[in-house]
Design a protein around this motif. Sequence first.
Motif, mmCIF file in Angstrom:
data_model
loop_
_atom_site.group_PDB
_atom_site.id
_atom_site.type_symbol
_atom_site.label_atom_id
_atom_site.label_comp_id
_atom_site.label_asym_id
_atom_site.label_seq_id
_atom_site.Cartn_x
_atom_site.Cartn_y
_atom_site.Cartn_z
ATOM 1 N N GLN C 44 0.853 -1.190 0.000
ATOM 2 C CA GLN C 44 0.000 0.000 0.000
ATOM 3 C C GLN C 44 0.881 1.229 0.000
ATOM 4 O O GLN C 44 1.951 1.233 0.616
ATOM 5 C CB GLN C 44 -0.921 0.024 1.212
ATOM 6 C CG GLN C 44 -1.947 1.139 1.114
ATOM 7 C CD GLN C 44 -3.037 1.054 2.135
ATOM 8 O OE1 GLN C 44 -2.769 0.782 3.289
ATOM 9 N NE2 GLN C 44 -4.280 1.283 1.718
ATOM 10 N N GLU C 55 -0.773 10.385 -9.278
ATOM 11 C CA GLU C 55 -1.749 9.542 -9.939
ATOM 12 C C GLU C 55 -2.171 8.470 -8.941
ATOM 13 O O GLU C 55 -1.348 7.911 -8.225
ATOM 14 C CB GLU C 55 -1.130 8.846 -11.157
ATOM 15 C CG GLU C 55 -0.989 9.721 -12.374
ATOM 16 C CD GLU C 55 -2.285 9.876 -13.133
ATOM 17 O OE1 GLU C 55 -3.279 9.237 -12.764
ATOM 18 O OE2 GLU C 55 -2.288 10.658 -14.116
ATOM 19 N N ALA C 56 -3.464 8.191 -8.896
ATOM 20 C CA ALA C 56 -3.928 7.157 -7.972
ATOM 21 C C ALA C 56 -3.980 5.826 -8.700
ATOM 22 O O ALA C 56 -5.024 5.220 -8.838
ATOM 23 C CB ALA C 56 -5.298 7.530 -7.442
ATOM 24 N N LYS C 57 -2.848 5.408 -9.202
ATOM 25 C CA LYS C 57 -2.866 4.153 -9.954
ATOM 26 C C LYS C 57 -2.112 3.053 -9.227
ATOM 27 O O LYS C 57 -1.074 3.287 -8.621
ATOM 28 C CB LYS C 57 -2.253 4.367 -11.333
ATOM 29 C CG LYS C 57 -3.180 5.133 -12.234
ATOM 30 C CD LYS C 57 -2.692 5.127 -13.652
ATOM 31 C CE LYS C 57 -3.714 5.848 -14.530
ATOM 32 N NZ LYS C 57 -3.200 6.126 -15.864
ATOM 33 N N ALA C 58 -2.618 1.867 -9.303
ATOM 34 C CA ALA C 58 -2.002 0.765 -8.583
ATOM 35 C C ALA C 58 -1.588 -0.362 -9.529
ATOM 36 O O ALA C 58 -0.590 -1.029 -9.315
ATOM 37 C CB ALA C 58 -2.985 0.223 -7.555
ATOM 38 N N LYS C 59 -2.325 -0.532 -10.569
ATOM 39 C CA LYS C 59 -2.127 -1.669 -11.502
ATOM 40 C C LYS C 59 -0.697 -1.782 -12.022
ATOM 41 O O LYS C 59 -0.111 -2.867 -11.972
ATOM 42 C CB LYS C 59 -3.086 -1.524 -12.685
ATOM 43 C CG LYS C 59 -4.438 -2.186 -12.450
ATOM 44 C CD LYS C 59 -4.470 -3.549 -13.104
ATOM 45 C CE LYS C 59 -5.551 -4.427 -12.493
ATOM 46 N NZ LYS C 59 -6.812 -3.686 -12.287
ATOM 47 N N PRO C 60 -0.119 -0.675 -12.569
ATOM 48 C CA PRO C 60 1.203 -0.820 -13.190
ATOM 49 C C PRO C 60 2.225 -1.403 -12.220
ATOM 50 O O PRO C 60 2.982 -2.297 -12.581
ATOM 51 C CB PRO C 60 1.576 0.609 -13.583
ATOM 52 C CG PRO C 60 0.288 1.345 -13.658
ATOM 53 C CD PRO C 60 -0.613 0.709 -12.654
ATOM 54 N N SER C 76 -2.573 -1.156 -3.200
ATOM 55 C CA SER C 76 -3.672 -0.222 -2.993
ATOM 56 C C SER C 76 -3.126 1.140 -2.628
ATOM 57 O O SER C 76 -1.977 1.276 -2.199
ATOM 58 C CB SER C 76 -4.621 -0.742 -1.921
ATOM 59 O OG SER C 76 -3.907 -1.024 -0.744
ATOM 60 N N VAL C 77 -3.959 2.127 -2.824
ATOM 61 C CA VAL C 77 -3.567 3.509 -2.576
ATOM 62 C C VAL C 77 -4.391 4.048 -1.432
ATOM 63 O O VAL C 77 -5.596 3.838 -1.379
ATOM 64 C CB VAL C 77 -3.837 4.370 -3.824
ATOM 65 C CG1 VAL C 77 -3.256 5.752 -3.644
ATOM 66 C CG2 VAL C 77 -3.313 3.705 -5.063
ATOM 67 N N SER C 78 -3.739 4.714 -0.510
ATOM 68 C CA SER C 78 -4.492 5.328 0.581
ATOM 69 C C SER C 78 -4.092 6.779 0.682
ATOM 70 O O SER C 78 -3.038 7.178 0.201
ATOM 71 C CB SER C 78 -4.213 4.604 1.889
ATOM 72 O OG SER C 78 -4.733 5.350 2.958
#
Lengths: 291, 291, 310, 260, 266
Positions: C44, C55-60, C76-78
């Motif tokens: 996280q 950027e609120a990106k997690a996939k890459p 995940s992003v918090s």
Amino acid sequence: MDILGKTTYGEGRKAVNDLFSDGLLFTTLTKVGKRLIQFKNVSKIYPNGTIGLKNINLQIEDGEFVVIVGLSGAGKSTLLRSVNRLIEISEGEISIHGESITKAKGNELYRIRRDIGMIFQNFNLVKRSSVMRNVLSGRVGYHSTLRMILGLFPKQDKELAIEALKRVNLVEKAYVRADQLSGGQQQRVSIARALAQEAKIVLADEPVASLDPLTTKQVMEDLLRINQELNITMIVNLHSIDLAREYATRIIGLKDGEVVFDGPVIEATNDTFTSIYGQDMRKNEMKRAAK
Amino acid sequence: MDILGKTTYGEGRKAVNDLFSDGLLFTTLTKVGKRLIQFKNVSKIYPNGTIGLKNINLQIEDGEFVVIVGLSGAGKSTLLRSVNRLIEISEGEISIHGESITKAKGNELYRIRRDIGMIFQNFNLVKRSSVMRNVLSGRVGYHSTLRMILGLFPKQDKELAIEALKRVNLVEKAYVRADQLSGGQQQRVSIARALAQEAKIVLADEPVASLDPLTTKQVMEDLLRINQELNITMIVNLHSIDLAREYATRIIGLKDGEVVFDGPVIEATNDTFTSIYGQDMRKNEMKRAAK
Amino acid sequence: ACGNDGEGASSTENEDAENQEETNEDTEVQEENDGEELEELKVQFVPSQNADTLEAKAKPLEDLLSNELGIPVTVSVSTDYNTIVEAMKSDQVDVGFLPPTAYVLAHEQVAADVILQAQRFGVHDDGSATEELVDSYKSIFIVKADSDINSIEDLKGKKIGYQNVTSSAGFVWPAATLMEAGIHPLNDVESVTLKGHDQAVIALLNGDIDAAVTFQDARNVVVSDYENVFEDTKILEFTEDIPNDTIAVRPAISDEMKEAITQAFIAIGQDEEGQEIIRDIYSHEGYVESQDSNFDIVREYEEKVSNEVQ
Amino acid sequence: MKRESLIILRRTFLILTVLFIYIWAFIGLPNIELKETSIEIVSAIISGLFQPDWGYVYDPAGEDLLRGLLDTVAIALLGTFIAGILCIPFSFMAANNIVKTKAIVGTNKFMLSFIRVFPDIVLALLFIKAVGPGAFAGVLALGIGAVGMLGKLISDSIEGIDLSAREALVATGANPIKIFMFAVVPQVLPNFFSFILYRFEVNVRAATVLGVIGAGGIGTPLIFALSVRDWERVGIILLGIIVMITLIDMISGKIRSRLT
Amino acid sequence: MNTIEKEQTDHIPSPPSKMKPIFTAMLVLVLVLGSGWQIGFSFTELLKGLPNMWDLVVQLVPPDLAYFQVITSPMLETIRMAVIGTTFGGLLAFPLAMLAARNVFFLSIITGPARFLLNLIRTLPELLLAALFVAIFGIGTIPGIFALMFFSLGIIAKLFYESVESIDPGPMEAMTAVGANKLKWIMFGVVPQVMAPFMSFFLYAFEINIRAAAVLGLVGAGGIGLFYEQTLGFFDYAKTSSIIVYTLGVVLLIDYLSTKIREKLI
Ligand SMILES: Nc1ncnc2c1ncn2[C@@H]1O[C@H](COP(=O)(O)OP(=O)(O)OP(=O)(O)O)[C@@H](O)[C@H]1O
Ligand SMILES: Nc1ncnc2c1ncn2[C@@H]1O[C@H](COP(=O)(O)OP(=O)(O)OP(=O)(O)O)[C@@H](O)[C@H]1O
Ligand SMILES: [Mg+2]
Ligand SMILES: [Mg+2]
């Protein structure tokens, strides 16, 4: 018509009725009279498909005391409510004193309505407000909007309201909340509101349904008095044939949304009522007789 | 009393009344009869200080057809509502079949109430629900809470409801929302609900106030029939003296919360009614006579 | 380079304590049977405050890490680091991207051990980026260009806009700088707590506050809304170096796993494609190994400041 | 007479209290002044909002506006569903015209207040500890958090209903639960649905909680875009939310008219 | 003739089709299950994780009562701004909600735009409001009040117009009959019926403004929200819970006042 209206009172009513005993004379008179309320081909179909009124043609003159009778669900309330456009009719036109209420808009409509008092079958009181305020709300048509938003009624209005409450024997409940009243008391508040309105026409939807015989008499006498002394036109839905006979000048019978009888009281024989209330009544009586 | 009740029917009613014509006999009989509903020193003072009932002592027997009369605001509804404890009385005790409803709690209270049907003066329908659901709601006392939460009524109940609606001539409106009905139709739904409840006692608060003469007759006959055929006790508030005379076995007159008359119909003379409705009536009549 | 020196110095000062702590942890890990092996890695991150694009990106990152480690990875992003720490404490998150202050607090609660630190390009005084990769940044005091405040000492009695007291760049470092100049960060000035470094710059431009403390250089965030922000304001003072964001792992994880994670991140930073991704998403340029002692400076500041504040 | 003067006394006290609160609140209110920078910054913000970043709407790799909205709807829907069910017993038992025992009503009202006061973020923390960060925790936090609000609003609206229909049920010997089902539910159903749908909308917009919780959805990108003042991005996200809420409004209007 | 009549009276209408409600319920069910699947809902996971929750709960008690002293003044400040903000928000919400209620204004030309405006107001995130208000009014009390006002307006108006739509049409009808124009009609037919729900929503908005006024922190107006952030940031849970307890006290007080006021109105 005015003069005639004023001279008749109480028992005198019978004499007037006699005058109209000839159906022909009656229709002739109405044709020359001042046509106060005129229904032209009026129909009402409710959104759920129920037919409320079917092609009604009527004219009611100044100062008449019209009683509408009919089975429950026959369309009596619908007819009454279409007069002041509480319901929008689906077809036709209703005019009052020559002005079409069907087409009226804005202030014109408000003014027409102000001159029509209404006593509701289910009272339509603001339950949370006091009796006084409910009665005063009949007066709002007379004052400026600003004044009414602030709730400032002139002193005369309050006196008028008290007067109206006195007439229906309810002055001691003036500052009680409407939901603390008995059924008949609520009905009387609704009557007082209409009286306080000082209208030129009064529509009364079963005004005495929840009243005891004494109060019934008082209220009906009151309606008669304002009808006669002030020449105010009355259109009253009644279930009691006796009352209809006693007070009406004219009886209109409705059945399934159609006018099935219209004439002076004298013409409304027992047979007339039987036909208004349908064959069932006879059937019912026959059944009992058979036992 | 049971047997007597069953043998009387229709015109036979008069004979029964004759039996009780002697006031003394009447009171003696009631003393030995099965005391169904018993009022002991019952008083009711509303929170706003209004006196609803004043020291009422009454006993009503199985199978009686009691009509309560009185001025608007006399306390008729209050009396009726205290029977099934819709209002809490301030003093005294009311017992039904020997069980005190005043002291009953929880399931016991629900069971007692289930056996008392009620027709309300202002209908008390759930306006947003369909007619059918309103009638079915009379049956909830018979089923488990869970079942009722899910709204699962057995088929018989639905048939019973349809049956009740047929009796009041309203079956065609079964799936219409209650707020789309005319005044009289709403009253009939309220009657159907009480019929569907299959109670042992029926309390009716002006059950025919908004009904036309035909429906009035039908409803009153229905009440009479279930009173006689099923030996169900009826306590009915009525404003119409004629109806009271026609259907009651016993008349109770209320005035300002007190019982001012209690006796068989035959004893209720015109003078009796005059005294129940107070001197005003006489005064009023005198006034009219003077004119 | 300067920051590294400072940290080296402080680590020597605290060597004893540090050693002891490390041995403690070692025994702890051993007791736990060499720590946990992971079948799935849960990562996280909280975006660092000192970034002007996010950027609120997690996939890459998920894909990159999973390629390197060979196990499924969820990222995940918090927006709040407190939740990461709590999640790590209850074994719900294995790897957390933590700002320095948060890391120190987490370490205190035995929730996190640092393995890596992020690298970024430095910042010129005019706000533009340098070519040089650094693992620390600075905070700045800014005042209006026409202000008569010319030195830290002039701030006495003035209105200063801080961030929340847990913020390294927005409170802790600047407060320490003030204290060094003999000014109490709360009692000797009129303090206002603001939310967001951009709001601090705007409040300064508005004249609501006399000075703002922000990361270097938060004015970049505002420049698109207020063109003349660099002309209308000036930097009054820099703070000492603040370590960059950490990558920390749950202490209970086995050493081999920790090592694997460390190498995976470093590899991503060196890979061209990977670097592009971490730059775009987290404004990181790469990662270098780090150790807990690098954060003693943070503890020192924390302690210094929090003693005064509470 | 004594009772009346007591009522007057209490009313006066109430009025004075409210009056006092207002006077206190308005004293020392600073003057409103507009800032010089406002025109430049506000126009920059507005022009940014009106040039939405269309590129964000769809991104083949996922993590775009559409995906975010979809996730958000899923979380909000489930959270609202949970809350909608959990709040029923509370709202019933916290209405003083349904349950007559003061202690029960009081306890339930207290519980509802407590749930409302409990900060979203602490609730979020609790669930993160239980099930880890992510959408599941988000659903739980929203589901539990909404009970306080729904319970209060619904019980208030139950307290304001027309009791005449209830009387009829009492008279048939129905117990409180049956009365509730037949006389109260049909009357509060429209309000119930409107509160539920309102809460659904609140949940869709609960960006802060969902952002904290790492639940995905549209909240986190919105917060990020706001904090770096990327107004074009904010613009497109808001547009997405508005369009979605309007759609939901329309659909729910249809559903509601069917159910009530 | 007789037979026809008999058919008419004995005809039992068929119950309304159950398909529509069943279909709707199925739709909702599918949506719920679908969402549950999408987000990975699992009761076992929740049950397994419950003990972890306990760890935090333990840290929350007992509250650090000494902290009350610290938060009293920000709390009072918050209440003060909330009083003003909610009042103005409520004053604006009342007419707007009337415009949006379909049983008060029947034309969608009026209700449509009013509803759209309200939707828009509610959609604007706090952070955006903060950015705007700070730019316009600077930091401090004034933007705080404006933010709370906006926020209250959105809540009150939305809840209020929906509850206006479910009032008893009887009194409104009576006012139509006496010839009242729209304003008088509203004053006498609608207002007396809706004062109680209005107060309930008003006080509810007030309560939210007090306990969740994070927006105040965003505009540099302090408020109690900052203290949550601070105590959580330091993992100082005893203090966090003392803020909760304190807020609870204030909210209960408001609740009490609100019941008293509502009693007068119902
Ligand atoms: N909820 C209440 N609160 C206060 N007073 C009440 C309440 N209900 C009834 N009353 C008063 O108690 C008295 C008796 O009322 P009740 O309803 O029993 O009259 P009633 O005989 O049924 O009259 P009606 O024929 O008009 O229905 C009336 O004066 C009425 O105003
Ligand atoms: N709002 C409505 N929607 C649909 N149908 C209605 C509505 N109001 C009345 N109706 C139907 O229209 C018919 C006529 O109703 P109306 O109220 O005029 O009867 P009424 O003659 O006044 O009867 P009552 O004596 O029972 O009051 C009835 O069948 C009734 O069910
Ligand atoms: Mg009618
Ligand atoms: Mg009564």
